[in-house]
Design an enzyme around this catalytic site. Structure first.
Site, short mmCIF file in Angstrom:
data_model
loop_
_atom_site.label_atom_id
_atom_site.label_comp_id
_atom_site.label_asym_id
_atom_site.label_seq_id
_atom_site.Cartn_x
_atom_site.Cartn_y
_atom_site.Cartn_z
N ARG A 191 -24.31 -55.75 -48.00
CA ARG A 191 -23.42 -54.64 -47.66
C ARG A 191 -22.16 -54.83 -48.65
O ARG A 191 -21.60 -55.77 -48.58
CB ARG A 191 -22.90 -54.52 -46.53
CG ARG A 191 -21.85 -53.44 -46.21
CD ARG A 191 -21.36 -53.53 -44.86
NE ARG A 191 -22.36 -52.68 -43.91
CZ ARG A 191 -22.17 -52.85 -42.53
NH1 ARG A 191 -21.20 -53.55 -42.08
NH2 ARG A 191 -23.06 -52.27 -41.72
N CYS B 19 -23.60 -45.56 -35.60
CA CYS B 19 -22.96 -45.60 -36.88
C CYS B 19 -23.33 -44.40 -37.75
O CYS B 19 -22.76 -44.10 -38.83
CB CYS B 19 -23.99 -46.60 -37.56
SG CYS B 19 -24.18 -48.38 -36.69
N GLY B 20 -24.35 -43.66 -37.11
CA GLY B 20 -24.38 -42.14 -37.88
C GLY B 20 -23.20 -41.38 -37.13
O GLY B 20 -23.60 -40.06 -37.36
N ARG C 86 -12.71 -58.33 -33.42
CA ARG C 86 -14.06 -57.36 -33.56
C ARG C 86 -13.93 -56.74 -34.89
O ARG C 86 -12.93 -56.99 -35.64
CB ARG C 86 -13.81 -56.12 -32.41
CG ARG C 86 -14.96 -55.63 -31.94
CD ARG C 86 -16.20 -56.54 -31.49
NE ARG C 86 -17.18 -55.71 -30.71
CZ ARG C 86 -18.26 -55.55 -31.51
NH1 ARG C 86 -18.32 -55.52 -32.84
NH2 ARG C 86 -19.26 -54.80 -30.82
N LYS C 87 -14.96 -55.97 -35.15
CA LYS C 87 -14.97 -55.16 -36.45
C LYS C 87 -13.55 -54.22 -36.37
O LYS C 87 -12.96 -53.92 -35.45
CB LYS C 87 -16.06 -54.33 -36.76
CG LYS C 87 -16.07 -52.99 -35.69
CD LYS C 87 -17.48 -52.48 -35.82
CE LYS C 87 -17.47 -51.60 -37.20
NZ LYS C 87 -18.49 -50.41 -36.95
N GLY D 280 -29.27 -43.92 -34.56
CA GLY D 280 -30.57 -44.25 -33.89
C GLY D 280 -30.31 -45.35 -32.82
O GLY D 280 -31.26 -45.41 -31.84
FE1 SRM Z 1 -22.47 -49.69 -37.96
C1 SRM Z 1 -23.43 -52.31 -36.36
C2 SRM Z 1 -25.06 -49.91 -40.20
C3 SRM Z 1 -21.32 -47.25 -39.99
C4 SRM Z 1 -20.55 -48.79 -35.39
N1 SRM Z 1 -24.13 -50.94 -38.04
C5 SRM Z 1 -24.18 -51.95 -37.49
C6 SRM Z 1 -25.15 -53.00 -37.97
C7 SRM Z 1 -24.62 -54.07 -38.82
C8 SRM Z 1 -26.21 -53.75 -36.79
C9 SRM Z 1 -27.12 -54.81 -37.42
O1 SRM Z 1 -26.67 -55.89 -37.56
O2 SRM Z 1 -28.57 -54.24 -37.82
C10 SRM Z 1 -26.14 -51.88 -38.83
C11 SRM Z 1 -26.78 -52.45 -39.93
C12 SRM Z 1 -28.18 -51.79 -40.24
C13 SRM Z 1 -28.52 -51.90 -41.63
O3 SRM Z 1 -29.42 -52.42 -41.74
O4 SRM Z 1 -28.22 -50.92 -42.32
C14 SRM Z 1 -24.93 -50.76 -39.14
N2 SRM Z 1 -22.88 -48.83 -39.77
C15 SRM Z 1 -24.31 -48.97 -40.22
C16 SRM Z 1 -24.06 -48.01 -41.60
C17 SRM Z 1 -25.13 -48.65 -42.79
C18 SRM Z 1 -24.96 -46.87 -41.15
C19 SRM Z 1 -25.10 -45.93 -42.09
O5 SRM Z 1 -26.55 -45.79 -42.42
O6 SRM Z 1 -24.24 -45.40 -43.25
C20 SRM Z 1 -22.57 -48.00 -41.72
C21 SRM Z 1 -22.15 -48.91 -42.81
C22 SRM Z 1 -20.70 -48.69 -43.02
C23 SRM Z 1 -20.07 -49.77 -43.92
O7 SRM Z 1 -20.30 -49.46 -45.25
O8 SRM Z 1 -19.44 -50.41 -43.55
C24 SRM Z 1 -22.15 -48.15 -40.32
N3 SRM Z 1 -21.12 -48.35 -37.69
C25 SRM Z 1 -20.81 -47.35 -38.59
C26 SRM Z 1 -19.66 -46.41 -38.02
C27 SRM Z 1 -19.27 -45.04 -38.73
C28 SRM Z 1 -18.04 -45.41 -39.33
O9 SRM Z 1 -17.32 -46.31 -39.44
O10 SRM Z 1 -17.23 -44.11 -39.30
C29 SRM Z 1 -19.76 -46.96 -36.71
C30 SRM Z 1 -18.84 -46.09 -35.63
C31 SRM Z 1 -17.27 -46.45 -35.82
C32 SRM Z 1 -16.86 -47.61 -35.29
O11 SRM Z 1 -17.10 -48.66 -36.13
O12 SRM Z 1 -16.02 -47.42 -34.38
C33 SRM Z 1 -20.43 -48.11 -36.73
N4 SRM Z 1 -21.96 -50.47 -36.12
C34 SRM Z 1 -21.24 -49.97 -35.20
C35 SRM Z 1 -21.20 -50.69 -33.94
C36 SRM Z 1 -20.60 -50.51 -32.65
C37 SRM Z 1 -19.05 -51.11 -32.86
C38 SRM Z 1 -18.65 -51.37 -31.26
O13 SRM Z 1 -17.27 -51.57 -31.50
O14 SRM Z 1 -19.16 -51.62 -30.50
C39 SRM Z 1 -22.08 -51.71 -34.33
C40 SRM Z 1 -22.63 -52.99 -33.42
C41 SRM Z 1 -21.43 -53.99 -33.21
O15 SRM Z 1 -20.65 -54.09 -33.98
O16 SRM Z 1 -21.69 -55.02 -32.45
C42 SRM Z 1 -22.55 -51.60 -35.65
FE1 SF4 Z 2 -27.98 -48.39 -34.15
FE2 SF4 Z 2 -26.27 -48.45 -36.28
FE3 SF4 Z 2 -28.68 -49.37 -36.32
FE4 SF4 Z 2 -28.33 -46.92 -36.57
S1 SF4 Z 2 -27.50 -48.60 -38.17
S2 SF4 Z 2 -29.54 -47.84 -35.22
S3 SF4 Z 2 -26.88 -46.50 -34.97
S4 SF4 Z 2 -26.86 -50.29 -35.10
#
Ligand code: SRM
Ligand code: SF4
Length: 516
Positions: free
Chosen positions: A68, A447-448, A182-183, A442
């Site tokens: 990333r 994240c979506g 946290r993030k 998903g």
């Molecule tokens: Fe996300 C975790 C993908 C935007 C909320 N997110 C993850 C992980 C890293 C989990 C993992 O290790 O597999 C996902 C990686 C999957 C992969 O292989 O791609 C993942 N998040 C994504 C992306 C790639 C989704 C996408 O297809 O666009 C986005 C990457 C953004 C970036 O460039 O950094 C992404 N994630 C978001 C957003 C949307 C936003 O920021 O507008 C959110 C909701 C907003 C927020 O964060 O408040 C989001 N992701 C989460 C969470 C829930 C956070 C929490 O407080 O619980 C997790 C799980 C965690 O952090 O424990 C998570």
């Molecule tokens: Fe869940 Fe984020 Fe993975 Fe999508 S990319 S399946 S919302 S953790």
């Protein structure tokens, strides 16, 4: 902190991993890791700490990592995009890239043994992946048409570069701000359409005038998660439109969050660790006071009104820039998924027709700026636009999707391919008179951004004919742009196989669609 309080605090598992060795420490070890191979790494380094370098182990594709990046304000140039294409090209069918919902790019299929070379390649073109995962500040988002938008109030590019510089110690890694509880998400809006989803960022700056001076009102604590979804709320602070003031305020907020995280028990339960939980404990008033203490000065109170007066634009198609004689062209990248060939082509378009610049949007699309008006016609006849069209069909146009089951082990359903197929089919069967934004995610991590969609679909398990099958929870009513608000759960556990008629009904009854 008193000794008694200290005794009672039980660090969560990730905090223990961080306490044993800081995530950034793996930077020194990466050459060694590349030599010994991923199978020889201990779990804490492999699954947790490598994320401080933006390297994500994927249990779904073991050994093929996701990398990333960081792209402040979603900006990159043709040389950078070409380099990214070259990196994934060597992985054949395993190599791909995604534009993310934070205006960023992730590469797939990456081998650990190649990381030192890849890092050198990235550095050579001014890119970094540092601090893009785990307890770090994520990609800094800003208006994707900053500097070229006729409606712009403030150009957010420089402030986002400066923020990244401060947060990452200019890409070297910043030990002071990379052990957050946290993030953390930061966004700076410079236009009137809230292109950055201010409502779901931990800190968001939105333009607002005070005594006729342009500045920003600050919103705090927005986030989405499986446990709780919170809309950002006013901090009752206004900052001048001055990049350095914005950067200093962010530094103070991050420092307060980091330093008080332990005593305020944010490091015990990761489900209750985002910034909003600190506000809940303290009240906004106390949070503000602590931030002022950290800054060493008083903050101004918020302006009574902000300047978010427009609906959110999607930027697709040809649009005049504020620079006369030039247009920016938004091209649609279906569900944000790219391959090397597509990336080479987009880089070429940016060079041949524009000024070599490319912008990513939170809608997972690209914008090519600075296309001279007399070149637009030739641009429009480029064959790659068959694949990445300027004017896709209604539902496909506004479709957003997270990674889903193909690469993400949290996923309860496959998202991107399924979402695209369904949108294409419904577009073929219906006349839909208005924009309808469908957001697929998903799992409940969202994240979506399912809650931001007109229609949100969140992966879950469902029952059909006595068996457990892939399903979705349906969200409705999300609004973005002016008066943004989160959508709400409307129907639970719809089997994916039964989803099409459900969506058809909603599109007909709530969005004025008719059968073709
Ligand atoms: Fe996300 C975790 C993908 C935007 C909320 N997110 C993850 C992980 C890293 C989990 C993992 O290790 O597999 C996902 C990686 C999957 C992969 O292989 O791609 C993942 N998040 C994504 C992306 C790639 C989704 C996408 O297809 O666009 C986005 C990457 C953004 C970036 O460039 O950094 C992404 N994630 C978001 C957003 C949307 C936003 O920021 O507008 C959110 C909701 C907003 C927020 O964060 O408040 C989001 N992701 C989460 C969470 C829930 C956070 C929490 O407080 O619980 C997790 C799980 C965690 O952090 O424990 C998570
Ligand atoms: Fe869940 Fe984020 Fe993975 Fe999508 S990319 S399946 S919302 S953790």
């Amino acid at each position: 902190m008193t000794v008694t309080t200290e005794k009672k605090i039980k660090l969560n598992k990730i905090e223990k991993v961080k306490a044993a060795k800081h995530g950034l420490d793996v930077k020194k070890e990466i050459e060694h890791f590349a030599q010994i191979g991923w199978e020889a790494l201990n779990e804490d380094d492999l699954i947790v700490r490598l994320k401080w370098l933006g390297i994500f182990f994927r249990p779904v594709t073991p050994g093929k990592f996701m990398l990333r990046l960081r792209m402040p304000n979603g900006i990159l140039n043709s040389q950078q995009l070409t380099t990214l294409a070259q990196i994934i090209q060597r992985y054949g069918d395993d190599g791909s890239a995604d534009i993310t919902t934070r205006q960023n790019i992730q590469l797939r299929g990456v081998l650990l043994e190649d990381i030192p070379t890849i890092f050198s390649q990235l550095e050579a073109v001014g890119l970094t992946s540092i601090q893009s995962g785990m307890d770090n500040v994520r990609n800094l988002t800003g208006s994707p048409v900053a500097g070229i938008d006729p409606h712009e109030l403030y150009d957010t590019r420089e402030v986002n570069y400066k923020l990244q510089g401060m947060i990452t110690n200019n890409g070297e890694g910043n030990y002071e701000l990379s052990n957050l509880p946290r993030k953390f998400n930061i966004a700076v809006e410079g236009a009137k359409d809230n292109s950055i989803h201010a409502e779901i960022n931990d800190v968001a700056f939105i333009p607002a005038y005070k005594d006729e001076e342009l500045g920003f009102n600050v919103l705090i604590g927005g986030y989405l998660s499986a446990q709780r979804c919170a809309e950002a709320i006013p901090m009752d602070v206004w900052v001048r439109a001055d990049d350095d003031e914005i950067v200093e305020l962010c530094r103070a907020i991050l420092t307060v969050y980091t330093t008080h995280g332990l005593e305020e028990r944010l490091r015990e339960n990761r489900g209750k660790a985002r910034l909003m939980w600190l506000i809940d404990k303290w009240t906004m008033n106390r949070f503000r006071i602590e931030v002022e203490k950290e800054l060493g000065k008083s903050l101004q109170f918020a302006a009574p009104e902000d300047e978010i007066t427009m609906d959110k634009r999607d930027h697709l198609g040809v649009h005049p820039q504020k620079q006369e004689g030039y247009s920016y062209i938004g091209i649609h990248i279906p569900v944000g998924r790219l391959d090397a060939e597509g990336m080479f082509e987009i880089a070429r378009l940016a060079d041949v027709y524009g000024n070599g610049e490319i912008r990513a949007t939170v809608e997972q699309n690209f914008i090519i700026p600075y296309v001279a008006d007399d070149k637009v016609e030739a641009f429009l006849s480029e064959p790659i636009l068959q694949r990445y069209p300027l004017n896709p069909t209604t539902l496909v146009r506004s479709l957003i999707s997270c990674t889903g089951a193909r690469y993400c082990n949290f996923a309860l359903v496959e998202t991107k391919a399924r979402g695209l197929k369904l949108a294409q089919e419904l577009d073929e069967e219906l006349n839909i008179p208005q924009r309808v934004r469908i957001h697929w995610t998903g799992c409940p991590n969202s994240c979506g951004q399912a809650q931001a969609g007109d229609i949100g679909l969140m992966g879950t398990k469902a029952k059909k004919d006595g068996s457990v099958v892939e399903g979705v929870n349906l969200f409705l009513g999300g609004k973005v742009g002016k008066d943004a608000k989160l959508g709400e759960l409307s129907q639970k556990s719809i089997p994916c196989d039964d989803l099409k008629p459900v969506l058809k009904d909603i599109l007909i009854n709530q969005f004025g669609a008719t059968i073709k």
